[in-house]
Design a protein around this motif. Structure first.
Motif, mmCIF file in Angstrom:
data_model
loop_
_atom_site.group_PDB
_atom_site.id
_atom_site.type_symbol
_atom_site.label_atom_id
_atom_site.label_comp_id
_atom_site.label_asym_id
_atom_site.label_seq_id
_atom_site.Cartn_x
_atom_site.Cartn_y
_atom_site.Cartn_z
ATOM 1 N N HIS A 20 -23.349 33.566 -29.388
ATOM 2 C CA HIS A 20 -21.867 34.124 -28.983
ATOM 3 C C HIS A 20 -21.848 35.178 -29.210
ATOM 4 N N PRO A 21 -20.499 35.147 -27.878
ATOM 5 C CA PRO A 21 -19.772 35.603 -27.279
ATOM 6 C C PRO A 21 -20.215 37.221 -28.061
ATOM 7 N N CYS A 22 -21.480 38.108 -27.632
ATOM 8 C CA CYS A 22 -21.303 40.011 -28.421
ATOM 9 C C CYS A 22 -21.120 41.014 -27.667
ATOM 10 N N ILE A 23 -20.532 42.038 -28.165
ATOM 11 C CA ILE A 23 -20.958 43.432 -27.771
ATOM 12 C C ILE A 23 -20.678 44.603 -28.883
ATOM 13 N N LEU A 24 -21.654 45.920 -28.015
ATOM 14 C CA LEU A 24 -21.364 47.007 -28.723
ATOM 15 C C LEU A 24 -20.191 47.889 -28.530
ATOM 16 N N ILE A 25 -19.829 48.286 -28.850
ATOM 17 C CA ILE A 25 -18.215 49.324 -28.495
ATOM 18 C C ILE A 25 -18.169 50.229 -29.505
ATOM 19 N N ASP A 26 -17.791 51.232 -28.565
ATOM 20 C CA ASP A 26 -16.696 52.731 -29.970
ATOM 21 C C ASP A 26 -16.005 52.299 -30.321
ATOM 22 N N MET A 27 -15.663 52.870 -31.104
ATOM 23 C CA MET A 27 -14.026 53.015 -31.376
ATOM 24 C C MET A 27 -12.585 52.566 -31.301
ATOM 25 N N ASP A 28 -13.210 53.632 -30.276
ATOM 26 C CA ASP A 28 -12.133 53.258 -28.897
ATOM 27 C C ASP A 28 -11.770 52.172 -27.951
ATOM 28 N N GLY A 29 -12.790 51.396 -28.083
ATOM 29 C CA GLY A 29 -12.768 49.876 -27.153
ATOM 30 C C GLY A 29 -13.811 49.899 -26.317
ATOM 31 N N THR A 30 -14.479 50.933 -25.541
ATOM 32 C CA THR A 30 -14.919 51.397 -24.178
ATOM 33 C C THR A 30 -16.629 50.000 -24.818
ATOM 34 N N ILE A 31 -16.559 49.509 -24.037
ATOM 35 C CA ILE A 31 -18.086 48.484 -24.563
ATOM 36 C C ILE A 31 -19.300 49.158 -24.138
ATOM 37 N N ASP A 47 -18.546 49.886 -20.055
ATOM 38 C CA ASP A 47 -17.524 51.017 -19.440
ATOM 39 C C ASP A 47 -15.775 50.408 -19.406
ATOM 40 N N ASP A 48 -16.165 49.026 -19.865
ATOM 41 C CA ASP A 48 -14.690 48.599 -19.504
ATOM 42 C C ASP A 48 -13.941 48.635 -21.048
ATOM 43 N N ASN A 49 -12.514 48.441 -21.447
ATOM 44 C CA ASN A 49 -11.859 48.506 -22.520
ATOM 45 C C ASN A 49 -12.025 47.085 -23.344
ATOM 46 N N PHE A 50 -12.681 47.064 -24.440
ATOM 47 C CA PHE A 50 -12.288 45.372 -24.884
ATOM 48 C C PHE A 50 -10.987 45.526 -25.831
ATOM 49 N N LEU A 51 -10.604 46.004 -25.964
ATOM 50 C CA LEU A 51 -8.756 45.882 -26.714
ATOM 51 C C LEU A 51 -8.020 46.476 -25.363
ATOM 52 N N SER A 52 -8.096 45.722 -24.368
ATOM 53 C CA SER A 52 -7.505 45.707 -23.115
ATOM 54 C C SER A 52 -6.915 44.381 -23.413
ATOM 55 N N LEU A 53 -7.726 43.530 -24.015
ATOM 56 C CA LEU A 53 -8.408 41.743 -23.590
ATOM 57 C C LEU A 53 -7.658 41.595 -25.503
#
Length: 480
Positions: A20-31, A47-53
């Motif tokens: 599935h679509p999967c990512i490892l991120i910091d809790m501030d949303g940084t991928i 380095d993009d921010n997942f939370l922007s989605l």
């Protein structure tokens, strides 16, 4: 390796191996890490921010509540998480979050609805084979890495025989103009290296009777460092374009022919009148010279008539008549010439009693006279003119084959025989065959030709039936 490094490595491996679509991120949303499924679907990189989605503040609140105060790890599920998957496109998905308190990072696995799920790689591989074009993957050295199965249907070649070959060698094999072909290839290559893409239409042939045109587009794929070549068979389109160009040239020549003919006819009529007047009192050499002048004037008039026939639209009275009978009548006209030149006529009419068509008999008579006259002039004494009339299986048209045993034609002659004023005869006008082609096309028919030097020429004429509806219904009633 300490515990934090081990934890990060395990989480990173989980991301890459996830279907599935999967990512490892910091809790501030940084991928930190992504897999291909996530990149393809959401177009985001490290380095993009997942939370922007995230599409709502409620969803952001749920995300930040995951951190909590607990030690160790925490597994949570966010239902109906609204994410942006494109411009003004929203997707409700389920997020499985594995949060590690030790390194302050989380692995997020997104389960998307069926409409947003990416296809597995096997589906892309299968689709590669079903694309209607030939697709070739070529490395930077010009070697063919792969090709889809369409190559068998278009080039009549097996996929395995092409893989590993140089694309230059394949191009050289099919290109007919070797000298110019090499220059063109170098120009295509230069353009490709300069702009990263090149598109052109090329003519290829396996033999003189198998000529094809291909639209070729080559582009450079920087991500995989290879070239993608698309080959589309555009033979039918190219042939139609050439026919349109030919029709345009006939139209131009027709207008010119009408103008020239009218300008010449008036002074020629005056000349003929004076020659006939002088012949009544001339004697000796003068009479001889006037006879030559009169003969040449008649020849000029004949040429003008041919030019006018070429320029005029196909007019005249259409009627129901037997094509077999018309051919027989034309052969009766040609028989004295055939006997004088010792030419044998072999006439096969497979449907003599049922060759009724609705067309212009006068125009078709002129077409047949032109063809038979050309065939006679191409043969030596003892030649054979073979005629065969057959009806197509679907009953929509008749096929007349006109075959001579003459000297035949070269490829250059065969290519240009329907061009106005092209002739190989010392006294020819080059207007006979253009008239044949124009008349047949105007009447809804077609003309095909094949020839071989030293073996003769074969014309194939297609005559549509085009019966009038009322007459056809009457015939059906009388037959039944």
């Amino acid at each position: 390796m300490d515990q934090l490094d081990a934890a990060y490595e395990n989480m990173s491996l989980f991301v890459k191996d996830n279907r599935h679509p999967c990512i490892l991120i910091d809790m501030d949303g940084t991928i930190k890490e992504t897999n291909a499924m996530f990149r393809n679907r959401f177009s985001m990189e490290p380095d993009d921010n997942f939370l922007s989605l995230f599409k709502s503040k409620t969803a952001l609140g749920e995300w930040y509540s995951l951190k909590g105060t607990s030690d160790g790890t925490k597994v949570s599920v966010l239902e109906n998480l609204a994410l942006s998957v494109g411009e003004n496109v929203e997707c409700l998905c389920t997020a499985h979050v594995f949060y590690s308190q030790d390194n302050g990072q989380a692995v997020v696995t997104l389960v998307l609805p069926a409409a947003f799920q990416a296809l597995p790689e096997s589906a892309y591989a299968t689709s590669f084979s079903y694309i209607s074009k030939i697709i070739l993957l070529i490395d930077t050295d010009g070697r063919i890495l792969d090709v889809n199965s369409r190559v068998a249907g278009i080039f009549d070649m097996k996929r395995g025989t092409l893989i590993g070959k140089s694309i230059h060698s394949v191009y050289r094999k099919f290109n007919t103009n070797k000298g110019e072909g090499e220059k063109q290839y170098e120009e295509y290559l230069r353009h490709l290296k300069l702009y990263g893409e090149v598109q052109f239409t090329e003519r290829f042939e396996n033999d003189p009777n198998d000529i094809k045109f291909f639209e070729i587009r080559v582009s450079y794929n920087r991500e995989d460092d290879l070239y993608v070549m698309e080959v589309k068979d555009c033979t039918e389109t190219e042939m139609l374009r050439q026919q349109l160009e030919h029709s345009g040239s006939l139209s131009t020549v027709g207008q010119m022919a009408a103008s020239i003919a009218h300008e010449i006819r008036n002074p020629m009529t005056t000349l003929k009148g004076f020659v006939q007047l002088m012949e009544t009192t001339a004697d000796g050499d003068t009479a001889k010279y006037l006879a030559v002048v009169d003969s040449e004037l008649q020849r000029m008039e004949s040429i003008l008539n041919e030019m006018l026939m070429l320029s005029k639209p196909c007019e005249g009275i259409h009627s129901e008549f037997s094509l077999g009978v018309l051919i027989t009548k034309v052969l009766e006209i040609m028989k004295p010439k055939a006997m004088f030149e010792s030419i044998q006529i072999d006439w096969h009419d497979a449907s003599f009693c049922n060759s009724m068509i609705y067309s212009n008999a006068d125009k078709l008579k002129q077409v047949l006279l032109n063809l038979f006259k050309n065939a006679f002039e191409a043969m030596e004494p003892g030649g054979i003119l073979t005629l065969k009339l057959e009806k197509e299986e679907n009953g929509s048209s008749f096929i007349l084959t006109v075959k001579d045993t003459g000297k035949g034609m070269s490829d250059l002659q065969l290519k240009n025989i329907f061009l106005p004023f092209f002739t190989s005869k010392p006294e020819g006008t080059g207007l006979g065959l253009p008239f044949v082609l124009k008349t047949m096309e105007d009447l809804g028919g077609a003309v095909g030709v094949s020839s071989q030097l030293g073996a003769g020429t074969t014309f194939v004429l297609t005559f549509p039936v085009h019966c009038r509806k009322g007459f056809q219904e009457f015939r059906q009633l009388t037959v039944n």
